[in-house]
Design a protein around this motif. Structure first.
Motif, PDB file in Angstrom:
ATOM      1  N   ILE A  46     -12.091  28.443 -38.375  1.00 17.52           N
ATOM      2  CA  ILE A  46     -10.996  27.612 -38.893  1.00 17.52           C
ATOM      3  C   ILE A  46      -9.866  27.691 -37.873  1.00 17.52           C
ATOM      4  O   ILE A  46      -9.328  28.776 -37.607  1.00 17.52           O
ATOM      5  N   VAL A  47      -9.552  26.539 -37.290  1.00 19.23           N
ATOM      6  CA  VAL A  47      -8.556  26.473 -36.212  1.00 19.23           C
ATOM      7  C   VAL A  47      -7.198  26.162 -36.829  1.00 19.23           C
ATOM      8  O   VAL A  47      -7.028  25.141 -37.501  1.00 19.23           O
ATOM      9  N   LEU A  48      -6.245  27.046 -36.600  1.00 18.11           N
ATOM     10  CA  LEU A  48      -4.906  26.877 -37.167  1.00 18.11           C
ATOM     11  C   LEU A  48      -3.895  26.741 -36.039  1.00 18.11           C
ATOM     12  O   LEU A  48      -3.790  27.631 -35.182  1.00 18.11           O
ATOM     13  N   GLU A  49      -3.193  25.627 -36.066  1.00 15.88           N
ATOM     14  CA  GLU A  49      -2.148  25.381 -35.064  1.00 15.88           C
ATOM     15  C   GLU A  49      -0.927  24.844 -35.808  1.00 15.88           C
ATOM     16  O   GLU A  49      -1.010  24.512 -36.987  1.00 15.88           O
ATOM     17  N   GLY A  50       0.151  24.646 -35.078  1.00 16.74           N
ATOM     18  CA  GLY A  50       1.322  23.934 -35.604  1.00 16.74           C
ATOM     19  C   GLY A  50       1.761  24.432 -36.969  1.00 16.74           C
ATOM     20  O   GLY A  50       1.802  25.636 -37.246  1.00 16.74           O
ATOM     21  N   THR A  51       2.052  23.472 -37.844  1.00 14.57           N
ATOM     22  CA  THR A  51       2.611  23.845 -39.147  1.00 14.57           C
ATOM     23  C   THR A  51       1.560  24.435 -40.091  1.00 14.57           C
ATOM     24  O   THR A  51       1.922  25.006 -41.130  1.00 14.57           O
ATOM     25  N   ALA A  52       0.292  24.304 -39.744  1.00 13.57           N
ATOM     26  CA  ALA A  52      -0.737  24.979 -40.562  1.00 13.57           C
ATOM     27  C   ALA A  52      -0.467  26.482 -40.574  1.00 13.57           C
ATOM     28  O   ALA A  52      -0.738  27.165 -41.573  1.00 13.57           O
ATOM     29  N   LYS A  82       4.360  35.996 -39.661  1.00 12.02           N
ATOM     30  CA  LYS A  82       3.287  36.606 -38.872  1.00 12.02           C
ATOM     31  C   LYS A  82       2.381  35.581 -38.168  1.00 12.02           C
ATOM     32  O   LYS A  82       2.071  35.735 -36.987  1.00 12.02           O
ATOM     33  N   PRO A  83       1.943  34.529 -38.840  1.00 12.22           N
ATOM     34  CA  PRO A  83       1.055  33.590 -38.145  1.00 12.22           C
ATOM     35  C   PRO A  83       1.727  32.834 -36.994  1.00 12.22           C
ATOM     36  O   PRO A  83       1.047  32.185 -36.203  1.00 12.22           O
ATOM     37  N   LEU A  84       3.046  32.940 -36.909  1.00 11.49           N
ATOM     38  CA  LEU A  84       3.752  32.238 -35.830  1.00 11.49           C
ATOM     39  C   LEU A  84       3.784  33.062 -34.541  1.00 11.49           C
ATOM     40  O   LEU A  84       4.350  32.638 -33.544  1.00 11.49           O
ATOM     41  N   ARG A  85       3.116  34.219 -34.584  1.00  7.36           N
ATOM     42  CA  ARG A  85       3.126  35.069 -33.384  1.00  7.36           C
ATOM     43  C   ARG A  85       2.300  34.481 -32.247  1.00  7.36           C
ATOM     44  O   ARG A  85       2.388  34.944 -31.113  1.00  7.36           O
ATOM     45  N   ALA A  86       1.448  33.503 -32.557  1.00  8.70           N
ATOM     46  CA  ALA A  86       0.639  32.876 -31.501  1.00  8.70           C
ATOM     47  C   ALA A  86       0.508  31.387 -31.810  1.00  8.70           C
ATOM     48  O   ALA A  86       0.514  30.993 -32.985  1.00  8.70           O
ATOM     49  N   PRO A  87       0.388  30.558 -30.781  1.00 15.72           N
ATOM     50  CA  PRO A  87       0.287  29.116 -31.047  1.00 15.72           C
ATOM     51  C   PRO A  87      -1.046  28.716 -31.653  1.00 15.72           C
ATOM     52  O   PRO A  87      -1.168  27.627 -32.223  1.00 15.72           O
ATOM     53  N   LEU A  88      -2.024  29.592 -31.512  1.00 17.92           N
ATOM     54  CA  LEU A  88      -3.368  29.280 -32.019  1.00 17.92           C
ATOM     55  C   LEU A  88      -3.923  30.491 -32.761  1.00 17.92           C
ATOM     56  O   LEU A  88      -3.864  31.620 -32.251  1.00 17.92           O
ATOM     57  N   ILE A  89      -4.443  30.235 -33.943  1.00 15.40           N
ATOM     58  CA  ILE A  89      -5.199  31.266 -34.664  1.00 15.40           C
ATOM     59  C   ILE A  89      -6.561  30.669 -34.987  1.00 15.40           C
ATOM     60  O   ILE A  89      -6.648  29.551 -35.520  1.00 15.40           O
ATOM     61  N   ILE A  90      -7.595  31.394 -34.621  1.00 17.34           N
ATOM     62  CA  ILE A  90      -8.934  30.996 -35.078  1.00 17.34           C
ATOM     63  C   ILE A  90      -9.351  32.032 -36.121  1.00 17.34           C
ATOM     64  O   ILE A  90      -9.516  33.219 -35.806  1.00 17.34           O
ATOM     65  N   TYR A 159      -5.675  35.763 -32.879  1.00 14.26           N
ATOM     66  CA  TYR A 159      -4.397  35.225 -32.413  1.00 14.26           C
ATOM     67  C   TYR A 159      -4.523  35.010 -30.904  1.00 14.26           C
ATOM     68  O   TYR A 159      -4.823  35.968 -30.164  1.00 14.26           O
ATOM     69  N   ILE A 160      -4.289  33.780 -30.466  1.00 20.04           N
ATOM     70  CA  ILE A 160      -4.556  33.453 -29.064  1.00 20.04           C
ATOM     71  C   ILE A 160      -3.392  32.659 -28.474  1.00 20.04           C
ATOM     72  O   ILE A 160      -2.836  31.761 -29.122  1.00 20.04           O
ATOM     73  N   GLY A 161      -3.044  33.004 -27.253  1.00 19.43           N
ATOM     74  CA  GLY A 161      -1.991  32.266 -26.549  1.00 19.43           C
ATOM     75  C   GLY A 161      -1.953  32.695 -25.095  1.00 19.43           C
ATOM     76  O   GLY A 161      -2.702  33.597 -24.686  1.00 19.43           O
ATOM     77  N   TYR A 162      -1.087  32.053 -24.334  1.00 20.58           N
ATOM     78  CA  TYR A 162      -0.917  32.474 -22.942  1.00 20.58           C
ATOM     79  C   TYR A 162      -0.130  33.787 -22.931  1.00 20.58           C
ATOM     80  O   TYR A 162       0.859  33.924 -23.656  1.00 20.58           O
ATOM     81  N   PRO A 163      -0.592  34.744 -22.133  1.00 20.69           N
ATOM     82  CA  PRO A 163       0.030  36.073 -22.207  1.00 20.69           C
ATOM     83  C   PRO A 163       1.505  36.046 -21.844  1.00 20.69           C
ATOM     84  O   PRO A 163       1.910  35.374 -20.895  1.00 20.69           O
ATOM     85  N   ALA A 164       2.295  36.774 -22.621  1.00 21.56           N
ATOM     86  CA  ALA A 164       3.731  36.888 -22.338  1.00 21.56           C
ATOM     87  C   ALA A 164       4.037  38.224 -21.680  1.00 21.56           C
ATOM     88  O   ALA A 164       5.156  38.460 -21.244  1.00 21.56           O
ATOM     89  N   VAL A 165       3.056  39.092 -21.675  1.00 22.25           N
ATOM     90  CA  VAL A 165       3.226  40.391 -21.020  1.00 22.25           C
ATOM     91  C   VAL A 165       2.068  40.581 -20.056  1.00 22.25           C
ATOM     92  O   VAL A 165       1.023  39.929 -20.181  1.00 22.25           O
ATOM     93  N   GLY A 166       2.253  41.463 -19.100  1.00 22.57           N
ATOM     94  CA  GLY A 166       1.243  41.667 -18.063  1.00 22.57           C
ATOM     95  C   GLY A 166      -0.043  42.247 -18.633  1.00 22.57           C
ATOM     96  O   GLY A 166      -0.051  42.779 -19.750  1.00 22.57           O
ATOM     97  N   PRO A 167      -1.139  42.149 -17.874  1.00 24.67           N
ATOM     98  CA  PRO A 167      -2.410  42.686 -18.361  1.00 24.67           C
ATOM     99  C   PRO A 167      -2.356  44.198 -18.488  1.00 24.67           C
ATOM    100  O   PRO A 167      -1.699  44.877 -17.703  1.00 24.67           O
ATOM    101  N   LYS A 168      -3.057  44.707 -19.505  1.00 25.31           N
ATOM    102  CA  LYS A 168      -3.138  46.165 -19.665  1.00 25.31           C
ATOM    103  C   LYS A 168      -4.075  46.733 -18.620  1.00 25.31           C
ATOM    104  O   LYS A 168      -5.063  46.097 -18.265  1.00 25.31           O
TER     105      LYS A 168
END
Ligand SMILES: Cc1cc2nc3c(=O)[nH]c(=O)nc-3n(C[C@H](O)[C@H](O)[C@H](O)COP(=O)(O)O)c2cc1C
Length: 184
Positions: A46-52, A82-90, A159-168
């Motif tokens: 289930i792909v959740l974006e935007g106002t979903a 909480k769901p707004l932490r990433a632009p995409l939730i699958i 929760y998926i998005g472009y990284p805002a912090v450097g790679p671990k």
């Protein structure tokens, strides 16, 4: 051994920038390549974006409020966001078998393999991912919102998005203390 496996780490902080539809489809396609017994493809994405994501957050807050009556408005607002932490939730749900040969545990395993495939493909696409569940994940209202039946497990919010912090650079513990060799 694949570098991608070693590069994958849970990254909790991502940018709000939306992810192109083509890229999301690459992630879903990777998920759909997972092994599964009897070829039942038991995962539901289930792909959740935007106002979903806001609607999901409203349900998270309702569930938490019912689980812990009397929570402060601040705590509920935090849950709602909480769901707004990433632009995409699958979200990944699991089919309950209707074929007597098919075992629920195996369906869950297959769906978990699909979730991991998605996280690995996210690394390939330069994205950061994080597998989350949390207290409300298996509440019936969350499942209903996602279009799942009450008896269907909901195993992951990816929760998926472009990284805002450097790679671990953390190196994970070795396999050795978790492995027994049986050669005879
Ligand atoms: C089934 C499952 C559920 C998880 N749920 C959460 C969660 O609710 N919150 C969280 O912070 N991390 C969650 N995680 C992520 C783990 O915390 C993370 O994978 C672990 O710390 C190892 O870090 P790594 O992913 O960077 O290797 C979950 C992972 C799995 C496999």
């Amino acid at each position: 051994m694949s570098d991608i496996i070693f590069q994958r780490h849970s990254i909790p902080v991502v940018k709000p920038d939306p992810i192109p539809r083509d890229t999301i489809e690459l992630l879903l396609n990777a998920g759909a390549q997972a092994p599964n017994h009897h070829r039942v493809r038991p995962w539901r994405f289930i792909v959740l974006e935007g106002t979903a994501r806001e609607r999901l957050g409203d349900i998270f807050a309702q569930v938490l409020s019912d689980q812990h009556p009397g929570l402060s408005a601040e705590a509920l607002a935090k849950e709602r966001a909480k769901p707004l932490r990433a632009p995409l939730i699958i979200a990944v749900g699991v089919d309950v078998p209707d074929d007597p040969r098919v075992v629920m545990l195996e369906n869950i395993c297959a769906a978990a393999a699909a979730a991991e495939n998605i996280l690995l493909e996210a690394v390939v696409q330069g994205l950061a991912g994080m597998w989350r569940t949390g207290a409300p994940a298996n509440d019936v209202r969350v499942k209903q919102f996602l279009g799942l039946q009450p008896e269907q497990p909901m195993i992951a919010f990816l929760y998926i998005g472009y990284p805002a912090v450097g790679p671990k650079t953390e190196v994970r513990p070795s396999f050795e203390d978790r492995t027994v060799w049986m050669s005879e």
